[in-house]
Write an enzyme that holds these catalytic residues in place. Structure first.
Site, PDB file in Angstrom:
ATOM      1  N   GLU A  14      -9.781   7.327   2.340  1.00  0.00           N
ATOM      2  CA  GLU A  14      -9.902   7.668   3.757  1.00  0.00           C
ATOM      3  C   GLU A  14     -10.439   9.074   3.944  1.00  0.00           C
ATOM      4  OE1 GLU A  14      -7.364   7.784   7.955  1.00  0.00           O
ATOM      5  OE2 GLU A  14      -6.456   6.918   6.146  1.00  0.00           O
TER       6      GLU A  14
ATOM      7  N   GLU B  98       0.721   5.573  -0.101  1.00  0.00           N
ATOM      8  CA  GLU B  98      -0.106   6.750   0.130  1.00  0.00           C
ATOM      9  C   GLU B  98       0.169   7.831  -0.904  1.00  0.00           C
ATOM     10  OE1 GLU B  98      -0.083   8.380   4.023  1.00  0.00           O
ATOM     11  OE2 GLU B  98      -0.470   6.465   5.026  1.00  0.00           O
TER      12      GLU B  98
ATOM     13  N   LYS C  71       0.843  -1.205   0.000  1.00  0.00           N
ATOM     14  CA  LYS C  71       0.000   0.000   0.000  1.00  0.00           C
ATOM     15  C   LYS C  71       0.871   1.245   0.000  1.00  0.00           C
ATOM     16  CE  LYS C  71      -2.774   1.233   3.538  1.00  0.00           C
ATOM     17  NZ  LYS C  71      -2.392   2.644   3.849  1.00  0.00           N
TER      18      LYS C  71
END
Length: 272
Positions: free
Chosen positions: A187, A120, A118
């Protein structure tokens, strides 16, 4: 809406199948083998070794101090407890500053059991995504509120509000998929925007504070269990252990609530 049940280990093709079938994907964080076993046995499809460990395990005020060494250690622990779920692992702060650096950081994570990395953010991270995917490494792109950017954001704030910001986030999501991302994590995004992005893209979206319109949900395990991390509790968090019971029961309740669409509800959702 169908409820997806999978008796086989989760894979990248299984994620694509869940998206096609409209089956909700259940994700939770874990940082050790014991909790990983509980998640794996109680309906969790994806286990995330998040750099959130910096805050909920190590006691830091942000995720920024977490190192690649920390992530390798906790990934190895979690991998020993996972049999069916797919193991997704964060690259920590600045480990993805360049494509070459990202590959260097991802390699030991993959060697100890990570199945997807993952990353960001967008912008120059698109080059990182492409670089890893070209080397057969599945990537999850984390967009919206990216905790590693907390200094730039000036705190943990909802992202994508307003037409301009929303349009920019939709464009970032499409670009991440074009770069090769297998999964998107959204998010702290208004629910309407997250639903639009979910429709826009061909890969599954996982929401945390992004509404029920995403293809799946994730929470930090400590938040789900009502454990005090010493930080303010986000709006999107629900304590599934508030009325007693076991950790396994709380995890099952969360998984069922995600699959039947009852979590997140309006109380745990942001609007534009």
């Amino acid at each position: 809406m169908s409820i997806y049940t999978n008796s086989k280990p989760w894979t990248v093709p299984a994620l694509a199948e869940a998206k096609r079938n409209g089956s909700k994907i259940v994700m939770l964080t874990a940082y050790d083998a014991g909790f990983a076993r509980i998640l794996d046995a109680n309906g969790v499809d994806l286990v995330l070794v998040g750099d959130s460990l910096g805050m909920v395990v190590q006691g830091h005020d942000s995720t920024l101090p977490v190192s690649v060494h920390d992530m390798v250690y906790h990934t190895a622990c979690v991998a020993r407890g996972v049999r069916q779920a797919m193991l997704v692992v964060d690259l920590p702060f600045q480990a993805d500053a360049s494509p070459e650096r990202a590959l260097e950081a991802a390699t030991p994570l993959l060697r100890v059991g990570a199945q997807m990395i993952k990353i960001e953010g967008a912008g120059h991270k698109l080059e990182v995504i492409s670089y890893l995917v070209e080397r057969e490494i599945p990537v999850c792109s984390h967009l919206g509120l990216t905790p590693q950017s907390v200094l730039r954001f000036g705190g943990y704030k909802v992202q994508g509000r307003g037409e301009e910001a929303g349009g920019r986030l939709r464009a970032e999501a499409r670009a991440a998929v074009e770069a090769g991302a297998t999964l998107l994590l959204l998010e702290c995004v208004p629910s309407q925007l997250a639903a639009q992005i979910t429709t826009d893209v061909s890969v599954p979206t996982i929401g945390i504070g992004a509404g029920a319109g995403c293809d799946g949900q994730v929470l930090v395990l400590h938040d789900l269990l009502g454990l005090d991390s010493g930080h303010p509790r986000p709006k999107f968090v629900k304590d599934f252990l508030a009325h007693g019971g076991s950790v396994a029961g709380a995890v099952r309740a969360y998984a069922n609530a995600v699959r039947d669409g009852s979590f997140p509800d309006v109380e745990h959702t942001y609007t534009s």
